[in-house]
Design an enzyme around this catalytic site. Structure first.
Site, PDB file in Angstrom:
ATOM      1  N   SER A 178       7.818   0.911  -5.963  1.00  0.00           N
ATOM      2  CA  SER A 178       8.449   1.316  -4.865  1.00  0.00           C
ATOM      3  C   SER A 178       9.750   2.101  -4.954  1.00  0.00           C
ATOM      4  O   SER A 178       9.976   3.033  -4.266  1.00  0.00           O
ATOM      5  CB  SER A 178       8.997   0.179  -3.833  1.00  0.00           C
ATOM      6  OG  SER A 178       9.748  -0.805  -4.845  1.00  0.00           O
ATOM      7  N   HIS A 206       2.729  -0.097  -1.036  1.00  0.00           N
ATOM      8  CA  HIS A 206       2.988   1.451  -0.710  1.00  0.00           C
ATOM      9  C   HIS A 206       1.638   2.127  -1.005  1.00  0.00           C
ATOM     10  O   HIS A 206       1.428   3.330  -0.642  1.00  0.00           O
ATOM     11  CB  HIS A 206       3.957   1.965  -1.640  1.00  0.00           C
ATOM     12  CG  HIS A 206       5.249   1.625  -1.474  1.00  0.00           C
ATOM     13  ND1 HIS A 206       5.944   1.944  -0.424  1.00  0.00           N
ATOM     14  CD2 HIS A 206       5.719   0.516  -2.130  1.00  0.00           C
ATOM     15  CE1 HIS A 206       7.259   1.038  -0.281  1.00  0.00           C
ATOM     16  NE2 HIS A 206       7.059   0.411  -1.425  1.00  0.00           N
ATOM     17  N   LYS A 238       4.540  -0.872   6.474  1.00  0.00           N
ATOM     18  CA  LYS A 238       4.898   0.424   5.885  1.00  0.00           C
ATOM     19  C   LYS A 238       3.655   1.418   6.484  1.00  0.00           C
ATOM     20  O   LYS A 238       3.926   1.747   7.615  1.00  0.00           O
ATOM     21  CB  LYS A 238       4.718   0.403   4.620  1.00  0.00           C
ATOM     22  CG  LYS A 238       6.129  -0.241   3.960  1.00  0.00           C
ATOM     23  CD  LYS A 238       6.050  -0.750   2.535  1.00  0.00           C
ATOM     24  CE  LYS A 238       7.442  -1.317   2.310  1.00  0.00           C
ATOM     25  NZ  LYS A 238       7.576  -2.483   1.173  1.00  0.00           N
TER      26      LYS A 238
HETATM   27  C1  LIG Z   1       8.354  -3.564   0.902  1.00  0.00           C
HETATM   28  C2  LIG Z   1       7.873  -4.199  -0.276  1.00  0.00           C
HETATM   29  C3  LIG Z   1       7.570  -5.584  -0.156  1.00  0.00           C
HETATM   30  C4  LIG Z   1       7.913  -6.375   0.940  1.00  0.00           C
HETATM   31  O1  LIG Z   1       7.271  -6.088   2.147  1.00  0.00           O
HETATM   32  P1  LIG Z   1       7.887  -6.390   3.653  1.00  0.00           P
HETATM   33  O2  LIG Z   1       6.665  -6.673   4.623  1.00  0.00           O
HETATM   34  O3  LIG Z   1       8.716  -5.414   3.766  1.00  0.00           O
HETATM   35  O4  LIG Z   1       8.741  -7.900   3.594  1.00  0.00           O
HETATM   36  C5  LIG Z   1       6.673  -6.122  -1.182  1.00  0.00           C
HETATM   37  N1  LIG Z   1       6.329  -5.456  -2.239  1.00  0.00           N
HETATM   38  C6  LIG Z   1       6.831  -4.124  -2.518  1.00  0.00           C
HETATM   39  C7  LIG Z   1       6.297  -3.449  -3.459  1.00  0.00           C
HETATM   40  C8  LIG Z   1       7.261  -3.405  -1.285  1.00  0.00           C
HETATM   41  O5  LIG Z   1       7.582  -2.027  -1.399  1.00  0.00           O
END
Ligand SMILES: *Cc1c(COP(=O)(O)O)cnc(C)c1O
Length: 384
Positions: A178, A206, A238
């Site tokens: 991320s 992502h 996302k």
């Molecule tokens: C954003 C993210 C999460 C968490 O997801 P949410 O739905 O925002 O709680 C988990 N793993 C990664 C790699 C992320 O970037």
């Protein structure tokens, strides 16, 4: 006294350039943001396909609210599992090619579900050092032996697996990291899982919606079969533009999570209107080739435009394009100078990234225009 201690710690964060502060947006998520009445071009969100405020999603959410109300009223296992949740789970399972999918309220909670439900004291997890905080916390919560391998280092992982006497072994990895934007070597990781009788948990926060044919995610990108030892976690806040997450896997694994995962059992089911919006979102993702093309064009434009400048881009093939600066104060200074020019790029500092690797994290969206990316390039060249 606890208050004085906390205040001293907060003051120390301030001095170290580590104090965070929120900015309140005065318009919906999109390439433009208004903060304190000022309009900015935002390169902050993970809304890669520009779906967060898409009219079709808004319409599906409104229709969902009309038909199903706002709240689910209970946990899934009691009476909160409504028809839109069931339909969305089936859609997500079919879309990712797994036997079953299970909805969670957030990706953080999905990761906290998977690891403690599958491994415990006599077991071991093997985790990439740059994994997301939620996977790190999940490993600790499980009480399994926690072995971490250097980022993407298959040889080191192989050595750890070969030396392990654990009853069960779980390899944990982000598919797209991320804060770096690079990809995990998923085919090699799956091969190791097969060889050492381990499971592979892939966090595709992502990649889902963005990578692979029809945006089916990182496994599809690498053309990996949906093997029984794969556990796939995709998030829905996302690229999918709403909120929530799902775990897709073999039917037995999903059944076990439904029975035992604490962040599934002991929480209220997500809003049915979000499930309705997400059903529309999966359709837009599947038909979203032009959005993804646009995203890759903008990514290439940014990378080409910074080639040969002093700005150090990490080798990222995704829409996450970090510019590593190093020093916490320096990254704040550059982000501040961009902000003055109407460009909002987040300064990412420890503990989100390792000490000494503070960075600007540029994230692009299909909703950006080439002209907006040009403005960012122009400002960065000026600041160089
Ligand atoms: C954003 C993210 C999460 C968490 O997801 P949410 O739905 O925002 O709680 C988990 N793993 C990664 C790699 C992320 O970037």
């Amino acid at each position: 006294m606890i208050w004085e201690d906390l205040q001293a710690e907060i003051d120390a964060l301030q001095r170290a350039g580590l104090k965070r502060s929120r900015r309140t947006l005065e318009m919906p998520c999109g390439p433009l943001a208004r903060v304190d009445g000022r309009e900015l071009v935002s390169f902050c969100s993970n809304d890669y396909l520009g779906l967060a405020n898409d009219p079709a999603l808004v319409e599906a959410a409104c229709a969902g609210a009309q038909a199903w109300g706002v709240g689910s009223g209970a946990s899934h296992l009691v009476s909160g599992h409504l028809a839109p949740h069931a339909a969305l789970e089936e859609k997500l399972a079919a879309f990712t090619g797994f036997a079953r999918a299970l909805l969670f309220s957030t990706g953080y909670m999905a990761n906290l579900a998977i690891v403690p439900a599958l491994v415990g004291r006599r077991d071991a997890v093997f985790a990439d050092r740059l994994n997301h905080a939620s996977l790190i916390d999940a490993a600790q919560l499980s009480r399994a032996d926690n072995q971490r391998y250097p980022h993407g280092d298959i040889v080191a992982l192989e050595r750890l697996l070969a030396g392990s006497r654990a009853r069960r072994k779980l390899i944990l990895t982000d598919a797209v990291f991320s804060m770096d934007g690079d990809l995990a070597p998923l085919p090699a990781l799956l091969a190791l899982a097969e060889r050492f009788d381990a499971w592979l948990v892939v966090d595709d926060a992502h990649g889902f919606g963005v990578l692979g044919p029809q945006g089916r995610g990182s496994l599809a990108y690498f053309q990996l079969p949906t093997a029984r030892r794969l556990i796939y976690m995709g998030t829905l806040g996302k690229a999918a533009g709403a909120s929530g997450a799902f775990v897709a896997a073999d039917a037995t694994v999903v059944e076990w999570l439904e029975q035992r995962a604490r962040t599934y059992v002991f929480t209220t089911a997500g809003s049915p209107l979000i499930a309705c919006a997400l059903a529309a979102s999966v359709d837009l993702i599947a038909d979203g080739e032009s959005r993804r093309q646009r995203l890759w064009q903008l990514t290439a434009q940014l990378r080409d435009g910074l080639a040969g400048t002093r700005w150090r881009l990490l080798p990222s093939p995704t829409a996450i394009q970090p510019i590593v600066i190093g020093d916490n104060h320096e990254v704040l200074r550059v982000a501040g100078a961009l902000y003055e020019r109407g460009l909002w790029v987040p300064a990412i500092r420890p503990p989100t990234v390792p000490a000494g690797s503070a960075r600007l994290r540029v994230s692009l969206s299909a909703a950006h225009s080439a002209e907006q990316v040009d403005r960012l390039l122009h400002a960065l060249r000026e600041l160089a």
